[in-house]
Every structure is written in C-alpha cells, then in structure tokens.
Write a protein that holds these residues in place. Structure first.
Motif, short mmCIF file in Angstrom:
data_model
loop_
_atom_site.label_atom_id
_atom_site.label_comp_id
_atom_site.label_asym_id
_atom_site.label_seq_id
_atom_site.Cartn_x
_atom_site.Cartn_y
_atom_site.Cartn_z
N UNK A 112 15.55 1.60 27.00
CA UNK A 112 15.81 0.33 26.35
C UNK A 112 16.64 -0.49 27.32
N UNK A 113 16.96 -1.70 26.95
CA UNK A 113 17.69 -2.59 27.85
C UNK A 113 19.19 -2.55 27.52
N UNK A 114 19.98 -2.03 28.44
CA UNK A 114 21.41 -1.89 28.17
C UNK A 114 22.14 -3.22 28.24
N UNK A 115 21.56 -4.22 28.88
CA UNK A 115 22.21 -5.53 28.98
C UNK A 115 21.51 -6.57 28.11
N UNK A 192 16.30 9.97 27.61
CA UNK A 192 16.45 8.52 27.53
C UNK A 192 17.23 7.97 28.72
N UNK A 193 16.76 6.85 29.22
CA UNK A 193 17.36 6.26 30.42
C UNK A 193 17.30 4.74 30.31
N UNK A 194 18.33 4.08 29.78
CA UNK A 194 18.33 2.63 29.67
C UNK A 194 18.21 1.94 31.03
N UNK A 195 17.59 0.76 31.03
CA UNK A 195 17.40 -0.03 32.24
C UNK A 195 17.87 -1.45 31.99
N UNK A 196 17.91 -2.24 33.05
CA UNK A 196 18.32 -3.64 32.93
C UNK A 196 17.15 -4.50 32.45
N UNK A 197 17.49 -5.55 31.72
CA UNK A 197 16.50 -6.53 31.25
C UNK A 197 16.30 -7.64 32.27
N UNK A 255 27.32 -6.79 28.62
CA UNK A 255 28.53 -6.01 28.79
C UNK A 255 29.67 -6.48 27.89
N UNK A 256 29.58 -7.70 27.34
CA UNK A 256 30.53 -8.14 26.33
C UNK A 256 29.91 -8.03 24.94
#
Length: 276
Positions: A112-115, A192-197, A255-256
């Motif tokens: 999923x997208x962590x950002x 699971x391995x989140x990636x950037x959007x 990140x916020x």
C-alpha cells in the motif's frame, strides 16, 4: 536482499533502515547503484558497517540492475524490493516461512502507499489491481517487483529466459516466464511491503507512459487477450480513478497524516514524493 537504485537519495536510507530492522535479520543486503548522479551510492555506502554492500551496474536500466543484484547475491533466497519500499519488520520471517515449502520457487505479496491516506483502501486496491486483475488476464500469478523473492536455483534457470527490456514490466515478465517453466509462484498476503505513492502523485502523462508498458509486456509474450484487457483497465483507471486520487494526494501531507485544502493550490507538492 537486492535493492536496485537510480537517483534515490530521498528514499534509500529509509528503505535500508526497514530492511535492517527485521525480527529475523537478512543474511545480506545488496544495493545496486545504476549510475546515480546524486548521493544514492554515498548514503547506501554509509551502511557498510551494518552489512550493506553497494555494487555498481554500468548498464542503465532496471533489468540490468536487478540481474546484477541477483547475480551478486550469495544466499539461497533472493529477495528484491524497490528503493522506495518500506518492508514490515517481519518481512524476512514471512519469506522464510513461505519458502519452507520446497515446491515454491517465488513469493510475492501486497503493498500500500505509506505516504498516502486510507492505507486499508490502498491495500485492497493493490491486491485487486496488481494481483487479482493480472491473474485474471494472464491465468497465472503475478509478481510485484517491490515485494518479491526467488530461490537461487530458480533464478539460475530463469535468467536465460527473462527478457532484457527496457520497455516492459520486468516483474510481469518474470512471472510469465516462471509460469512457462512450470515454476510455482506463491502469493503470501501477510508478506507486506508499503511503497511510495510518488508515481501517482506525478503527472497524468508520466503515469500513462508508465502504464503503457503493462499491455506491451503482455503483447511481447503473445498474450494478446491479456494485452487488450490491460489496455481497458489502464484507460478506465486513468479516466475514472486518476483525477480524484491525484487531488487527494495533492491535499495530503505525507508523514504528518493530514489533509490540507490549501495544498491543492500550492505551486508544488511533490518534493516529498520525488520521482527519479
């Protein structure tokens, strides 16, 4: 664990920290610097005392960098993530569990997208669009390049069959050849391995050029029905999904974890999601 990297100074440190912060440590971590002109190699080299090894691949492109990493790695299980991936702390453990079955040649899992906001929705969308849709189109499991692993023995056979690129989805190419070789790909939902959007946060034209490679990969392998299906899904997604997702990402402060309508009118909101 192999991490191909080209001009990834903004994200490579976080990626390596996540790979090092594992409940079961990886035997090795290899960063393949693919002619970066920024501080990627310098940052990765700063982790040498923690077991990270940096190698240089002069042939430009993700496929040559990936191949160099798989060739350089010495373990029996060859993990592979992108430089903007943040694996979960049990990632290596989950790989070990999956490969305990001797019939498994490759393992992959969701992201999923962590950002981006709405992580659960992102996880469900990634499962659907990247794994289930491709399985429906092709008739066999997909590999997700940001979250996958092969056995060394499998790579030694697969290497001679994998296409050199550059205009293809290299993970889909590997999945197609694994299927043709009769190799078993295991989908592990807990891997699971989140990636950037960051790609979704870019321009519509850039995303369209990237997704065009999807149907071209199927066509390259004479899977023309799958290629036609990929065209339909791409066009539908760009028309129906990209506009609201792009607006959501523009208003979101990574990140916020906050949404700010004022960001919709800012000149630039991509600095925290850099695209090489």
């Amino acid at each position: 664990m192999i991490v191909p990297a080209f001009n990834e100074e903004a994200v490579i440190g976080r990626c390596l920290e996540a790979l090092l912060d594992q409940v079961v440590p990886a035997d090795e971590i290899v960063v393949v610097d693919n002619n970066s002109t920024d501080r990627t190699a310098l940052i990765a080299g700063g982790y040498a005392d923690r077991g990270v090894r940096v190698v240089h691949e002069p042939r430009q492109g993700l496929v040559p960098a990936r191949d160099r990493g798989f060739d350089e790695a010495t373990g029996d299980i060859l993990g592979r993530v992108d430089a903007d991936t943040l694996v979960e702390p049990d990632w290596v453990l989950r790989l070990t569990e999956a490969f305990a079955d001797p019939g498994v040649s490759a393992v992959t899992g969701p992201s999923w997208f962590y950002d981006a906001p709405m992580h659960r929705a992102g996880l469900a969308a990634q499962r659907l669009l990247c794994h289930r849709v491709n399985r429906m189109l092709s008739g066999h499991p997909m590999l997700w390049g940001s979250n996958m692993a092969l056995t060394r023995e499998c790579w030694q056979e697969l290497r001679a069959h994998a296409c050199p690129g550059p205009d293809l989805f290299e993970d889909l190419d590997l999945a197609i050849h694994l299927h043709r070789l009769g190799r078993r790909v295991h989908y592990a939902d807990r891997l699971r391995a989140p990636v950037s959007a960051r790609r979704l946060a870019g321009s519509l034209g850039g995303l369209r050029r990237y997704l065009r490679t999807w149907h071209r990969t199927y066509a390259l392998h004479d899977q023309h029905r799958a290629a036609a299906g990929a065209r339909v899904f791409t066009a539908t997604g760009l028309v129906l999904l990209f506009p609201p997702v792009a607006l959501l990402l523009r208003a979101y402060t990574p990140y916020e974890g906050t949404l700010s309508p004022r960001r919709l009118f800012a000149r630039s909101t991509t600095a925290v999601r850099p695209i090489p």
